[in-house]
Design an enzyme around this catalytic site. Structure first.
Site, PDB file in Angstrom:
ATOM      1  CG  LEU A  63      -2.350   0.723   1.203  1.00 46.85           C
ATOM      2  CD1 LEU A  63      -3.144   0.528   0.135  1.00 46.85           C
ATOM      3  CD2 LEU A  63      -2.916   0.883   2.540  1.00 46.85           C
ATOM      4  CG  ASP A  64       1.419   3.257  -3.914  1.00 48.85           C
ATOM      5  OD1 ASP A  64       2.117   2.177  -3.702  1.00 48.85           O
ATOM      6  OD2 ASP A  64       0.659   3.925  -4.638  1.00 48.85           O
ATOM      7  CE  LYS A  65       6.110   8.856   3.629  1.00 46.94           C
ATOM      8  NZ  LYS A  65       7.600   9.369   3.443  1.00 46.94           N
ATOM      9  CB  THR A  67      -2.519   4.881  -0.813  1.00 48.12           C
ATOM     10  OG1 THR A  67      -2.040   5.142  -2.155  1.00 48.12           O
ATOM     11  CG2 THR A  67      -4.170   4.215  -1.055  1.00 48.12           C
ATOM     12  NE  ARG A 165       0.262   7.480  -6.917  1.00 49.25           N
ATOM     13  CZ  ARG A 165       1.467   7.668  -6.162  1.00 49.25           C
ATOM     14  NH1 ARG A 165       1.681   6.514  -5.433  1.00 49.25           N
ATOM     15  NH2 ARG A 165       2.304   8.437  -6.256  1.00 49.25           N
TER      16      ARG A 165
END
Length: 238
Positions: A63-65, A67, A165
């Protein structure tokens, strides 16, 4: 340690679901941020400790930083192996629903299927090198929209890195606040005029079956999503 309100969502034998705030790293700094918060909660909360066994702790997926939303941790070595393998096969074994606010007006549901790479890219070429692109499938429906912004509910049928994204950027509807694939000037304007400095992408819910593990978790939609639609002057989000 200051644990964000609502950080722990639910737990079960061998796993823990948290609501990761935007801006907390999971993979780039494995000794800190979201991982440290989850470990702290398990060590301090006796009731939580009775729900799930805990002999180690590791993120079961990415999970992206930037997000926020549902993030699953494996809390045992055995569950780590099982969950990581399951997420690697997530095209068919996991249901992940996201919410995103994107730039521009979108009128109806749709689907983005442009092949993209499975690694981080940039705004000049979000899809990455053509030889490295893989089939990708992002399905969406419109939740709300105005002249300049649209909130989408997104169903990921595949799980490429930065998939939402990249697909949003390729469709000319970048995620609001995305400084990697979108326009940094637009992100700065949203922050200055509306006070929203984060990327508006949120992992809303996740359903997963892995062996004997059955995981269902949902993270409340962030308040910032309402804030960008609450401006009395739509020009503030142009």
């Amino acid at each position: 340690m200051n644990v964000p309100e609502g950080f722990i969502l639910t737990a079960g034998p061998g796993w823990l679901a948290v609501n990761k705030p935007a801006g907390l790293s999971v993979h780039n700094d494995p000794s800190g941020d979201a991982l440290s918060l989850a470990k702290y909660c398990l060590e301090q909360d006796e009731e939580l400790g009775r729900v799930t066994s805990f002999d180690s702790l590791s993120p079961a997926h990415r999970l992206d930083k930037e997000t926020s939303g549902v993030l699953i941790f494996a809390t045992t070595r055995a569950s780590a192996s099982l969950l990581q393998q399951t997420f690697a096969e997530a095209d068919t074994r996991a249901k992940k629903i996201y919410r995103a606010v994107v730039k521009g007006a979108i009128e109806s549901e749709g689907r983005w299927t442009s092949p993209i790479t499975d690694k981080a890219e940039g705004r000049e070429n979000p899809a990455g090198k053509s030889a490295e692109r893989k089939p990708s499938d992002t399905r969406f429906r419109v939740v709300k929209s105005n002249t300049y912004l649209t909130e989408l509910e997104i169903d990921l049928a595949t799980g490429r890195q930065h998939q939402i994204r990249k697909h949003a950027a390729l469709a000319k509807h970048p995620v609001v606040g995305d400084r990697r694939y979108g326009d940094p000037k637009h992100a700065k304007m949203i922050e200055m005029k509306l006070g929203v400095g984060r990327m508006l992408l949120h992992a809303l819910s996740l359903e997963l079956t892995a062996g004997s593990l059955r995981i269902e978790a949902e993270a409340p939609r962030p308040r910032e999503f309402d804030r960008v639609f609450a401006s009395p002057d739509d020009r503030g989000t142009k």
